[in-house]
Design an enzyme around this catalytic site. Structure first.
Site, PDB file in Angstrom:
ATOM      1  N   GLU A 141     -92.005  71.996  26.917  1.00  0.00           N
ATOM      2  CA  GLU A 141     -91.625  70.782  26.192  1.00  0.00           C
ATOM      3  C   GLU A 141     -91.527  71.080  24.709  1.00  0.00           C
ATOM      4  O   GLU A 141     -92.345  71.814  24.149  1.00  0.00           O
ATOM      5  CB  GLU A 141     -92.651  69.669  26.414  1.00  0.00           C
ATOM      6  CG  GLU A 141     -92.299  68.372  25.671  1.00  0.00           C
ATOM      7  CD  GLU A 141     -93.133  67.196  26.136  1.00  0.00           C
ATOM      8  OE1 GLU A 141     -93.020  66.831  27.324  1.00  0.00           O
ATOM      9  OE2 GLU A 141     -93.901  66.659  25.315  1.00  0.00           O
ATOM     10  N   ALA A 194     -93.382  62.698  18.414  1.00  0.00           N
ATOM     11  CA  ALA A 194     -94.776  62.329  18.609  1.00  0.00           C
ATOM     12  C   ALA A 194     -94.941  60.841  18.357  1.00  0.00           C
ATOM     13  O   ALA A 194     -94.446  60.308  17.376  1.00  0.00           O
ATOM     14  CB  ALA A 194     -95.674  63.134  17.662  1.00  0.00           C
ATOM     15  N   GLY A 230     -93.508  54.235  26.094  1.00  0.00           N
ATOM     16  CA  GLY A 230     -93.582  54.442  24.659  1.00  0.00           C
ATOM     17  C   GLY A 230     -94.731  53.649  24.070  1.00  0.00           C
ATOM     18  O   GLY A 230     -95.342  52.808  24.724  1.00  0.00           O
ATOM     19  N   ASP A 231     -95.027  53.916  22.817  1.00  0.00           N
ATOM     20  CA  ASP A 231     -96.162  53.278  22.155  1.00  0.00           C
ATOM     21  C   ASP A 231     -95.784  51.952  21.524  1.00  0.00           C
ATOM     22  O   ASP A 231     -94.648  51.761  21.070  1.00  0.00           O
ATOM     23  CB  ASP A 231     -96.717  54.204  21.067  1.00  0.00           C
ATOM     24  CG  ASP A 231     -97.283  55.494  21.644  1.00  0.00           C
ATOM     25  OD1 ASP A 231     -97.707  55.471  22.815  1.00  0.00           O
ATOM     26  OD2 ASP A 231     -97.291  56.508  20.926  1.00  0.00           O
ATOM     27  N   TYR A 239    -101.413  60.438  34.634  1.00  0.00           N
ATOM     28  CA  TYR A 239    -102.557  60.645  33.753  1.00  0.00           C
ATOM     29  C   TYR A 239    -103.785  61.048  34.572  1.00  0.00           C
ATOM     30  O   TYR A 239    -104.450  60.195  35.168  1.00  0.00           O
ATOM     31  CB  TYR A 239    -102.827  59.355  32.965  1.00  0.00           C
ATOM     32  CG  TYR A 239    -101.605  58.892  32.213  1.00  0.00           C
ATOM     33  CD1 TYR A 239    -101.347  59.333  30.919  1.00  0.00           C
ATOM     34  CD2 TYR A 239    -100.667  58.047  32.817  1.00  0.00           C
ATOM     35  CE1 TYR A 239    -100.207  58.943  30.241  1.00  0.00           C
ATOM     36  CE2 TYR A 239     -99.518  57.660  32.141  1.00  0.00           C
ATOM     37  CZ  TYR A 239     -99.297  58.112  30.859  1.00  0.00           C
ATOM     38  OH  TYR A 239     -98.160  57.734  30.187  1.00  0.00           O
ATOM     39  N   HIS A 254    -104.846  56.429  32.341  1.00  0.00           N
ATOM     40  CA  HIS A 254    -104.148  56.109  31.088  1.00  0.00           C
ATOM     41  C   HIS A 254    -105.161  55.671  30.039  1.00  0.00           C
ATOM     42  O   HIS A 254    -106.129  54.960  30.339  1.00  0.00           O
ATOM     43  CB  HIS A 254    -103.117  54.999  31.328  1.00  0.00           C
ATOM     44  CG  HIS A 254    -102.154  54.818  30.206  1.00  0.00           C
ATOM     45  ND1 HIS A 254    -102.492  54.171  29.028  1.00  0.00           N
ATOM     46  CD2 HIS A 254    -100.859  55.202  30.058  1.00  0.00           C
ATOM     47  CE1 HIS A 254    -101.449  54.156  28.215  1.00  0.00           C
ATOM     48  NE2 HIS A 254    -100.452  54.782  28.819  1.00  0.00           N
ATOM     49  N   LYS A 276     -94.782  53.100  39.996  1.00  0.00           N
ATOM     50  CA  LYS A 276     -93.681  53.916  39.473  1.00  0.00           C
ATOM     51  C   LYS A 276     -92.956  54.628  40.614  1.00  0.00           C
ATOM     52  O   LYS A 276     -91.719  54.723  40.610  1.00  0.00           O
ATOM     53  CB  LYS A 276     -94.205  54.945  38.471  1.00  0.00           C
ATOM     54  CG  LYS A 276     -94.750  54.361  37.181  1.00  0.00           C
ATOM     55  CD  LYS A 276     -95.242  55.472  36.265  1.00  0.00           C
ATOM     56  CE  LYS A 276     -95.875  54.929  34.994  1.00  0.00           C
ATOM     57  NZ  LYS A 276     -96.372  56.014  34.110  1.00  0.00           N
ATOM     58  N   GLN A 280     -99.968  64.066  31.873  1.00  0.00           N
ATOM     59  CA  GLN A 280    -100.524  64.149  30.526  1.00  0.00           C
ATOM     60  C   GLN A 280    -101.370  65.419  30.448  1.00  0.00           C
ATOM     61  O   GLN A 280    -101.839  65.948  31.461  1.00  0.00           O
ATOM     62  CB  GLN A 280    -101.382  62.903  30.260  1.00  0.00           C
ATOM     63  CG  GLN A 280    -102.027  62.835  28.909  1.00  0.00           C
ATOM     64  CD  GLN A 280    -101.010  62.837  27.777  1.00  0.00           C
ATOM     65  OE1 GLN A 280    -100.594  63.911  27.341  1.00  0.00           O
ATOM     66  NE2 GLN A 280    -100.599  61.674  27.329  1.00  0.00           N
ATOM     67  N   GLN A 299    -106.348  69.955  15.717  1.00  0.00           N
ATOM     68  CA  GLN A 299    -105.314  69.577  16.684  1.00  0.00           C
ATOM     69  C   GLN A 299    -105.924  69.066  17.977  1.00  0.00           C
ATOM     70  O   GLN A 299    -105.513  68.020  18.504  1.00  0.00           O
ATOM     71  CB  GLN A 299    -104.401  70.757  16.983  1.00  0.00           C
ATOM     72  CG  GLN A 299    -103.275  70.404  17.947  1.00  0.00           C
ATOM     73  CD  GLN A 299    -102.844  71.591  18.799  1.00  0.00           C
ATOM     74  OE1 GLN A 299    -103.632  72.469  19.122  1.00  0.00           O
ATOM     75  NE2 GLN A 299    -101.582  71.607  19.158  1.00  0.00           N
TER      76      GLN A 299
END
Length: 287
Positions: free
Chosen positions: A16, A50, A108-109, A141, A145, A161, A172, A208
């Site tokens: 990715e 991000a 998305g956030d 996840y 999540h 889903k 994730q 990080q």
């Protein structure tokens, strides 16, 4: 090529990247993607950015360049928070024009300018995309999540889903493989049967891993903390510790029969090369 077809035939291997900031994000990301393609991944996914807020035109353009280069397949991310059906239609039309067959459908956030419009959840986007002819991926996840307090409920959302029409899953990141194995068992019990490509991020610094753990809700096991303590304040030692730990994770996951290995490269070809070489050495990838 469709990713679900790839995963039906083999244990997949993928990377990715995200469109970097700057004046020439498409050119920069394309150059990175070309370097990653030398490791022979089955696909390279391209995020919006991000936090889920980015330039969708750049994402589509980068995915198109990856696809047209002919070395690997592209997976373009699509977040629906703040989007209308018309926005999604335009994006899908752009992907098809560029020859991109695969899309990762995400919510998305939440954030300024990203209120709910036509889609409240990823499952709504997946259902809308089902007749698009594209291969549809969804996120999962292993530790639940970050916004869902109950693990069982998180699995139920994942089943929704699948029922909406997702073709495959990308997980994730996580730093303890036991969480994934327990998650895989929970999926089996819930009859979630989609192939899962497991997401691993080689950490490159203490800051990080702290940031990503807080953002994603991924637990930091004692084995990681001990590696970082041993690395001390040396940035290169921290980076090396992260790459080595990720390689150990991936080798174990490959040996335990996961459907696919997905590496969050953080746009670092050197990280991708180290992971590739480790898997070649262990016999899970060809030269």
């Amino acid at each position: 090529m469709r990713i679900d077809d790839i995963m039906a035939a083999k244990q997949s291997f993928s990377f990715e990247i995200f469109p970097p900031k700057g004046d020439l994000p498409v050119d920069q990301a394309t150059e990175i993607a070309h370097e990653l393609a030398d490791c022979h991944p089955d696909w390279i996914s391209v995020t919006f950015s991000a936090g889920g807020s980015g330039n969708s035109s750049a994402t589509a353009a980068i995915a198109g360049r990856i696809q047209s280069a002919g070395k690997t397949n592209a997976l373009a991310h699509l977040t629906c928070m703040g989007s209308t059906k018309a926005d999604v239609d335009a994006y899908i039309a752009q992907l098809k024009e560029l020859g991109v067959e695969n899309v990762l459908a995400l919510r998305g956030d939440h954030g300024p300018g990203r209120e709910i419009r036509d889609f409240a959840y990823a499952k709504d986007l997946i259902a809308y995309l089902k007749d698009s002819g594209l291969c549809i991926g969804a996120a999962c996840y292993p530790e639940g999540h970050v916004e869902c307090q109950d693990f069982t409920t998180s699995i139920e959302h994942l089943k929704q889903k699948q029922d909406a029409g997702a073709d495959f899953l990308v997980s994730q990141l996580f730093f303890d493989n036991e969480y994934f194995y327990r998650f895989r068992e929970a999926c089996d019990r819930a009859r979630v049967k989609l192939p899962i490509s497991v997401g691993i991020m080689p950490f490159t610094s203490v800051k990080q891993i702290q940031r990503m753990s807080f953002t994603c809700g991924a637990s930091i096991p004692s084995a990681v903390i001990k590696r970082l303590v041993a690395a001390g304040d040396d940035p290169e030692a921290q980076r090396q510790a992260g790459v080595e730990y990720a390689c150990e994770q991936l080798v174990d996951l490959a040996a335990n029969g996961v459907d696919g290995l997905h590496i969050y490269t953080m746009n670092r070809p050197s990280v991708a090369e180290a992971v590739h070489d480790a898997l070649v050495t262990c016999g899970y990838l060809a030269e």
